[in-house]
Design a protein around this motif. Sequence first.
Motif, mmCIF file in Angstrom:
data_model
loop_
_atom_site.group_PDB
_atom_site.id
_atom_site.type_symbol
_atom_site.label_atom_id
_atom_site.label_comp_id
_atom_site.label_asym_id
_atom_site.label_seq_id
_atom_site.Cartn_x
_atom_site.Cartn_y
_atom_site.Cartn_z
ATOM 1 N N PHE A 195 0.844 -1.195 0.000
ATOM 2 C CA PHE A 195 0.000 0.000 0.000
ATOM 3 C C PHE A 195 0.882 1.248 0.000
ATOM 4 C CE2 PHE A 195 -2.440 3.442 1.834
ATOM 5 C CZ PHE A 195 -3.674 3.318 1.213
ATOM 6 N N ALA A 196 1.892 1.255 0.862
ATOM 7 C CA ALA A 196 2.797 2.409 0.941
ATOM 8 C C ALA A 196 3.568 2.593 -0.361
ATOM 9 C CB ALA A 196 3.757 2.245 2.119
ATOM 10 N N GLU A 197 4.049 1.499 -0.946
ATOM 11 C CA GLU A 197 4.813 1.597 -2.189
ATOM 12 C C GLU A 197 3.954 2.074 -3.354
ATOM 13 O OE1 GLU A 197 6.670 -2.165 -2.990
ATOM 14 O OE2 GLU A 197 8.085 -1.971 -1.315
ATOM 15 N N GLU A 198 2.717 1.608 -3.422
ATOM 16 C CA GLU A 198 1.880 1.917 -4.582
ATOM 17 C C GLU A 198 1.101 3.223 -4.455
ATOM 18 O OE1 GLU A 198 -0.370 -1.324 -6.162
ATOM 19 O OE2 GLU A 198 1.450 -2.464 -6.561
ATOM 20 N N THR A 199 0.991 3.765 -3.242
ATOM 21 C CA THR A 199 0.260 5.026 -3.082
ATOM 22 C C THR A 199 1.159 6.174 -2.634
ATOM 23 O OG1 THR A 199 -0.337 4.685 -0.757
ATOM 24 C CG2 THR A 199 -1.858 3.795 -2.447
ATOM 25 N N GLY A 200 2.305 5.849 -2.053
ATOM 26 C CA GLY A 200 3.163 6.885 -1.492
ATOM 27 C C GLY A 200 2.676 7.372 -0.136
ATOM 28 N N HIS A 201 1.718 6.662 0.456
ATOM 29 C CA HIS A 201 1.144 7.014 1.762
ATOM 30 C C HIS A 201 1.231 5.804 2.678
ATOM 31 C CE1 HIS A 201 -0.673 10.804 0.351
ATOM 32 N NE2 HIS A 201 -0.824 10.153 -0.788
ATOM 33 N N PRO A 202 1.433 6.023 3.976
ATOM 34 C CA PRO A 202 1.478 4.879 4.894
ATOM 35 C C PRO A 202 0.125 4.179 4.964
ATOM 36 C CG PRO A 202 1.482 6.950 6.120
ATOM 37 C CD PRO A 202 1.592 7.300 4.670
ATOM 38 N N ALA A 203 0.173 2.899 5.242
ATOM 39 C CA ALA A 203 -1.060 2.122 5.394
ATOM 40 C C ALA A 203 -1.774 2.543 6.679
ATOM 41 C CB ALA A 203 -0.729 0.637 5.440
ATOM 42 N N PRO A 204 -3.099 2.532 6.660
ATOM 43 C CA PRO A 204 -3.865 2.865 7.858
ATOM 44 C C PRO A 204 -3.588 1.872 8.985
ATOM 45 C CG PRO A 204 -5.281 2.737 5.926
ATOM 46 C CD PRO A 204 -3.938 2.211 5.537
ATOM 47 N N GLY A 205 -3.900 2.278 10.206
ATOM 48 C CA GLY A 205 -3.615 1.433 11.367
ATOM 49 C C GLY A 205 -4.497 0.212 11.477
ATOM 50 N N ASP A 206 -5.802 0.401 11.560
ATOM 51 C CA ASP A 206 -6.724 -0.706 11.788
ATOM 52 C C ASP A 206 -7.181 -1.325 10.476
ATOM 53 O OD1 ASP A 206 -6.614 -0.310 14.550
ATOM 54 O OD2 ASP A 206 -8.261 1.142 14.494
ATOM 55 N N LEU A 207 -7.037 -2.640 10.372
ATOM 56 C CA LEU A 207 -7.423 -3.356 9.162
ATOM 57 C C LEU A 207 -8.530 -4.361 9.475
ATOM 58 C CD1 LEU A 207 -3.926 -4.140 7.567
ATOM 59 C CD2 LEU A 207 -5.415 -2.171 7.164
ATOM 60 N N LEU A 208 -9.457 -4.479 8.526
ATOM 61 C CA LEU A 208 -10.550 -5.442 8.629
ATOM 62 C C LEU A 208 -10.329 -6.518 7.574
ATOM 63 C CD1 LEU A 208 -13.385 -2.759 8.632
ATOM 64 C CD2 LEU A 208 -12.490 -3.961 10.638
ATOM 65 N N PRO A 209 -10.237 -7.785 7.960
ATOM 66 C CA PRO A 209 -9.966 -8.830 6.959
ATOM 67 C C PRO A 209 -11.134 -9.026 5.996
ATOM 68 C CG PRO A 209 -10.385 -9.806 9.119
ATOM 69 C CD PRO A 209 -10.373 -8.323 9.314
ATOM 70 N N LEU A 210 -10.816 -9.074 4.706
ATOM 71 C CA LEU A 210 -11.807 -9.376 3.668
ATOM 72 C C LEU A 210 -11.586 -10.765 3.080
ATOM 73 C CD1 LEU A 210 -12.095 -5.978 1.744
ATOM 74 C CD2 LEU A 210 -13.609 -6.906 3.508
ATOM 75 N N GLY A 211 -10.572 -11.458 3.567
ATOM 76 C CA GLY A 211 -10.353 -12.835 3.156
ATOM 77 C C GLY A 211 -9.462 -13.000 1.950
ATOM 78 N N VAL A 212 -9.611 -14.152 1.313
ATOM 79 C CA VAL A 212 -8.730 -14.597 0.238
ATOM 80 C C VAL A 212 -9.564 -14.912 -1.004
ATOM 81 C CG1 VAL A 212 -7.137 -16.442 -0.465
ATOM 82 C CG2 VAL A 212 -7.076 -15.564 1.879
ATOM 83 N N VAL A 213 -9.009 -14.606 -2.165
ATOM 84 C CA VAL A 213 -9.564 -15.044 -3.442
ATOM 85 C C VAL A 213 -8.440 -15.782 -4.161
ATOM 86 C CG1 VAL A 213 -10.379 -14.315 -5.717
ATOM 87 C CG2 VAL A 213 -11.303 -13.234 -3.673
ATOM 88 N N ARG A 214 -8.759 -16.975 -4.633
ATOM 89 C CA ARG A 214 -7.776 -17.775 -5.362
ATOM 90 C C ARG A 214 -8.080 -17.694 -6.846
ATOM 91 N NH1 ARG A 214 -7.541 -19.589 -0.469
ATOM 92 N NH2 ARG A 214 -5.973 -20.972 0.367
#
Length: 149
Positions: free
Chosen positions: A58-77
């Motif tokens: 997220f930081a590399e692709e936006t140039g902004h730090p990732a937010p603190g709290d994350l909510l899992p959305l799971g996995v897609v294969r």
Amino acid sequence: MPRRSAGILLFRRDPELQVLLGHMGGPFWVRKDEHAWSIPKGEHDEDEDAEAAARREFAEETGHPAPGDLLPLGVVRGAKVLTVWAAEGDLDAGAVVSNTFELEWPPRSGRVQSYPELDRAAWLDLETARTKIVKGQLPFLDRLAELLG
């Protein structure tokens, strides 16, 4: 082993639900719009923690730090195993500056050029996002909508 990727789907309520997506950079995507946008994400090794990779990408692709709290959305294969988290936040989409990758273009020309991973970003309502996002990532929009009610 399948390739692994992880990312963060940033969302805001302004007043309707919107998500931040990035248009994929490089010559293949330059003239495409429909299904040419992506959640900021990237590949990681099997040994790297997926959440740590999502934050780094997220930081590399936006140039902004990732937010603190994350909510899992799971996995897609699919072609890759993609793990995504959601985070509420806001940033100026016009100020997104992505890292770059190198590619020989045109193919077999011997000319290696540098391109941004994401060439621009935008806040999109869910209806619009469904027409823009890469088809393999569509389930994450549905999961976010369900999670937020």
